[in-house]
Scaffold this motif. Structure first.
Motif, PDB file in Angstrom:
ATOM      1  N   LEU A  57       0.842  -1.194   0.000  1.00 10.12           N
ATOM      2  CA  LEU A  57       0.000   0.000   0.000  1.00 10.12           C
ATOM      3  C   LEU A  57       0.880   1.247   0.000  1.00 10.12           C
ATOM      4  CD1 LEU A  57      -2.957   1.029   0.217  1.00 10.12           C
ATOM      5  CD2 LEU A  57      -2.601   1.152   2.691  1.00 10.12           C
ATOM      6  N   MET A  58       0.608   2.154  -0.924  1.00  7.76           N
ATOM      7  CA  MET A  58       1.289   3.436  -0.970  1.00  7.76           C
ATOM      8  C   MET A  58       0.242   4.545  -0.904  1.00  7.76           C
ATOM      9  SD  MET A  58       4.254   2.633  -3.851  1.00  7.76           S
ATOM     10  CE  MET A  58       5.340   3.980  -3.353  1.00  7.76           C
ATOM     11  N   VAL A  59       0.687   5.737  -0.477  1.00  4.77           N
ATOM     12  CA  VAL A  59      -0.229   6.872  -0.363  1.00  4.77           C
ATOM     13  C   VAL A  59       0.323   8.049  -1.153  1.00  4.77           C
ATOM     14  CG1 VAL A  59      -1.125   6.154   1.877  1.00  4.77           C
ATOM     15  CG2 VAL A  59       0.883   7.651   1.782  1.00  4.77           C
ATOM     16  N   SER A  60      -0.561   8.912  -1.578  1.00  5.10           N
ATOM     17  CA  SER A  60      -0.140  10.075  -2.357  1.00  5.10           C
ATOM     18  C   SER A  60       0.477  11.127  -1.445  1.00  5.10           C
ATOM     19  CB  SER A  60      -1.336  10.661  -3.108  1.00  5.10           C
ATOM     20  OG  SER A  60      -2.337  11.064  -2.196  1.00  5.10           O
TER      21      SER A  60
ATOM     22  N   PHE B  34       5.476   5.478   0.905  1.00  6.79           N
ATOM     23  CA  PHE B  34       5.028   4.625   1.992  1.00  6.79           C
ATOM     24  C   PHE B  34       4.704   5.499   3.207  1.00  6.79           C
ATOM     25  CE2 PHE B  34       7.996   1.813  -0.385  1.00  6.79           C
ATOM     26  CZ  PHE B  34       7.028   0.950  -0.877  1.00  6.79           C
ATOM     27  N   PRO B  35       3.745   5.085   4.028  1.00 11.06           N
ATOM     28  CA  PRO B  35       3.416   5.898   5.204  1.00 11.06           C
ATOM     29  C   PRO B  35       4.637   6.047   6.113  1.00 11.06           C
ATOM     30  CG  PRO B  35       1.752   4.193   4.832  1.00 11.06           C
ATOM     31  CD  PRO B  35       2.897   3.884   3.921  1.00 11.06           C
ATOM     32  N   LYS B  36       4.945   7.271   6.480  1.00  7.29           N
ATOM     33  CA  LYS B  36       6.071   7.522   7.380  1.00  7.29           C
ATOM     34  C   LYS B  36       5.944   8.937   7.920  1.00  7.29           C
ATOM     35  CE  LYS B  36       9.454   9.399   4.098  1.00  7.29           C
ATOM     36  NZ  LYS B  36       8.422   9.802   3.141  1.00  7.29           N
ATOM     37  N   GLY B  37       6.635   9.182   9.021  1.00  4.58           N
ATOM     38  CA  GLY B  37       6.610  10.516   9.603  1.00  4.58           C
ATOM     39  C   GLY B  37       7.505  10.573  10.820  1.00  4.58           C
TER      40      GLY B  37
ATOM     41  N   ILE C 248       4.181  -5.678  -6.667  1.00  5.86           N
ATOM     42  CA  ILE C 248       5.561  -5.312  -6.389  1.00  5.86           C
ATOM     43  C   ILE C 248       6.214  -4.587  -7.569  1.00  5.86           C
ATOM     44  CG2 ILE C 248       7.860  -6.211  -5.871  1.00  5.86           C
ATOM     45  CD1 ILE C 248       5.962  -6.194  -3.505  1.00  5.86           C
ATOM     46  N   LYS C 249       5.947  -5.051  -8.770  1.00  6.41           N
ATOM     47  CA  LYS C 249       6.539  -4.411  -9.945  1.00  6.41           C
ATOM     48  C   LYS C 249       6.088  -2.964 -10.049  1.00  6.41           C
ATOM     49  CE  LYS C 249       7.170  -5.053 -14.926  1.00  6.41           C
ATOM     50  NZ  LYS C 249       6.863  -5.919 -16.097  1.00  6.41           N
ATOM     51  N   GLU C 250       4.802  -2.715  -9.821  1.00  5.09           N
ATOM     52  CA  GLU C 250       4.287  -1.349  -9.878  1.00  5.09           C
ATOM     53  C   GLU C 250       4.908  -0.479  -8.790  1.00  5.09           C
ATOM     54  OE1 GLU C 250      -0.243  -2.314 -11.531  1.00  5.09           O
ATOM     55  OE2 GLU C 250       0.201  -2.372  -9.376  1.00  5.09           O
ATOM     56  N   ALA C 251       5.065  -1.062  -7.599  1.00  3.80           N
ATOM     57  CA  ALA C 251       5.631  -0.302  -6.483  1.00  3.80           C
ATOM     58  C   ALA C 251       7.062   0.119  -6.776  1.00  3.80           C
ATOM     59  CB  ALA C 251       5.563  -1.126  -5.204  1.00  3.80           C
TER      60      ALA C 251
ATOM     61  N   ASP D 218      15.789   6.178  -4.140  1.00  2.00           N
ATOM     62  CA  ASP D 218      16.540   4.926  -4.020  1.00  2.00           C
ATOM     63  C   ASP D 218      16.261   4.219  -2.707  1.00  2.00           C
ATOM     64  OD1 ASP D 218      17.664   5.302  -6.494  1.00  2.00           O
ATOM     65  OD2 ASP D 218      19.567   6.088  -5.729  1.00  2.00           O
ATOM     66  N   TRP D 219      16.134   4.985  -1.608  1.00  2.00           N
ATOM     67  CA  TRP D 219      15.937   4.335  -0.319  1.00  2.00           C
ATOM     68  C   TRP D 219      14.607   3.584  -0.279  1.00  2.00           C
ATOM     69  CZ3 TRP D 219      11.924   4.951   3.006  1.00  2.00           C
ATOM     70  CH2 TRP D 219      11.109   6.087   2.859  1.00  2.00           C
ATOM     71  N   MET D 220      13.608   4.064  -1.005  1.00  2.00           N
ATOM     72  CA  MET D 220      12.332   3.360  -1.052  1.00  2.00           C
ATOM     73  C   MET D 220      12.478   2.033  -1.781  1.00  2.00           C
ATOM     74  SD  MET D 220       9.743   6.573  -1.829  1.00  2.00           S
ATOM     75  CE  MET D 220       8.352   5.470  -2.110  1.00  2.00           C
ATOM     76  N   CYS D 221      13.232   2.026  -2.877  1.00  2.00           N
ATOM     77  CA  CYS D 221      13.483   0.784  -3.600  1.00  2.00           C
ATOM     78  C   CYS D 221      14.285  -0.192  -2.739  1.00  2.00           C
ATOM     79  CB  CYS D 221      14.230   1.075  -4.911  1.00  2.00           C
ATOM     80  SG  CYS D 221      13.258   1.979  -6.130  1.00  2.00           S
TER      81      CYS D 221
END
Length: 231
Positions: free
Chosen positions: A48-51, A60-63, A143-146, A153-156
């Motif tokens: 799950l990803m968010v805009s 990705f959700p983070k804060g 996964i491919k779409e993500a 790079d850190w997200m990948c």
């Protein structure tokens, strides 16, 4: 409407070595897919990803990790506030990444640096309303779409570490079909319920993977992982 408002402000923000400390997660679920030639239904994993409120991308959700909560509680809180999901959190992080904000330096420290802890969160509940719903849309992706939509790079790298953890879980399940593998035993449930109602913590026997090197992530994925995760 969610009765818990999203946290705002920086009064309780944690810093370390001039880095703003950030906590987040990769929410995921298993979804039944088409039936194969043997008549068995296959399962694929989705994340799950968010805009982003001010950019045309998905994250990705983070804060910010604040001083009145643990790093795992912060990850669960961010998942609830930004994506409206609750679940079971793997308490060993996928890795710790240091990155610099490319959109606005004041999003992190004065120098624009963040130190982020990322976790895997198995989603068990998806809320219809959540605190940041007006500013963030959520999207389930394979996964491919993500990988394609991960801007940094850190997200990948976090996704690659996530895949290794999921592949190891699948191996353990195959090795012991009659008992739950130790990596998916829910531990400390009463304590976690008292501290944070947004998620349970999941114990794991796996070692911390740390930060994987930057490379062509899809080409380096093993055939086994590619089969399990649909790319």
């Amino acid at each position: 409407m969610s009765s818990v408002p999203a946290r705002t402000g920086r009064q309780r923000q944690r810093y370390e070595d001039n880095f703003r400390l950030v906590s987040g997660c990769i929410p995921y679920r298993w979804r039944k897919d088409k039936t194969d030639q043997m008549g068995e239904t296959e399962e694929i994993i989705e994340v799950l990803m968010v805009s982003s409120p001010k950019r045309d991308d998905l994250v990705f959700p983070k804060g910010g990790w604040e001083d009145d909560e643990t790093v795992t509680e912060a990850a669960c809180r961010e998942a609830l506030e930004e994506a409206g999901v609750k679940g079971i959190l793997r308490e060993i992080p996928l890795g710790i990444w240091e990155f610099r904000s490319k959109s606005s330096q004041d999003l992190c420290s004065m120098e624009g640096g963040c130190r982020g802890y990322m976790f895997a969160l198995e989603v068990t509940e998806e809320l219809e309303t959540w605190p940041e719903q007006k500013n963030r849309a959520r999207q389930w992706l394979n996964i491919k779409e993500a990988f394609k939509l991960s801007r940094y790079d850190w997200m990948c790298n976090a996704l690659e570490a996530f895949l290794r953890v999921m592949a190891e879980d699948r191996k353990l399940e195959k090795q012991d079909q009659d008992a739950e593998p130790s990596s998916i035993v829910v531990a400390d449930v009463p304590e976690c319920q008292n501290m944070s109602p947004n998620c349970y913590k999941r114990s794991s026997t796996m070692q911390h993977h740390g930060m994987p090197p930057n490379a062509n992530l899809l080409s380096r994925a093993t055939q086994e992982i590619a089969i399990h995760f649909g790319y």
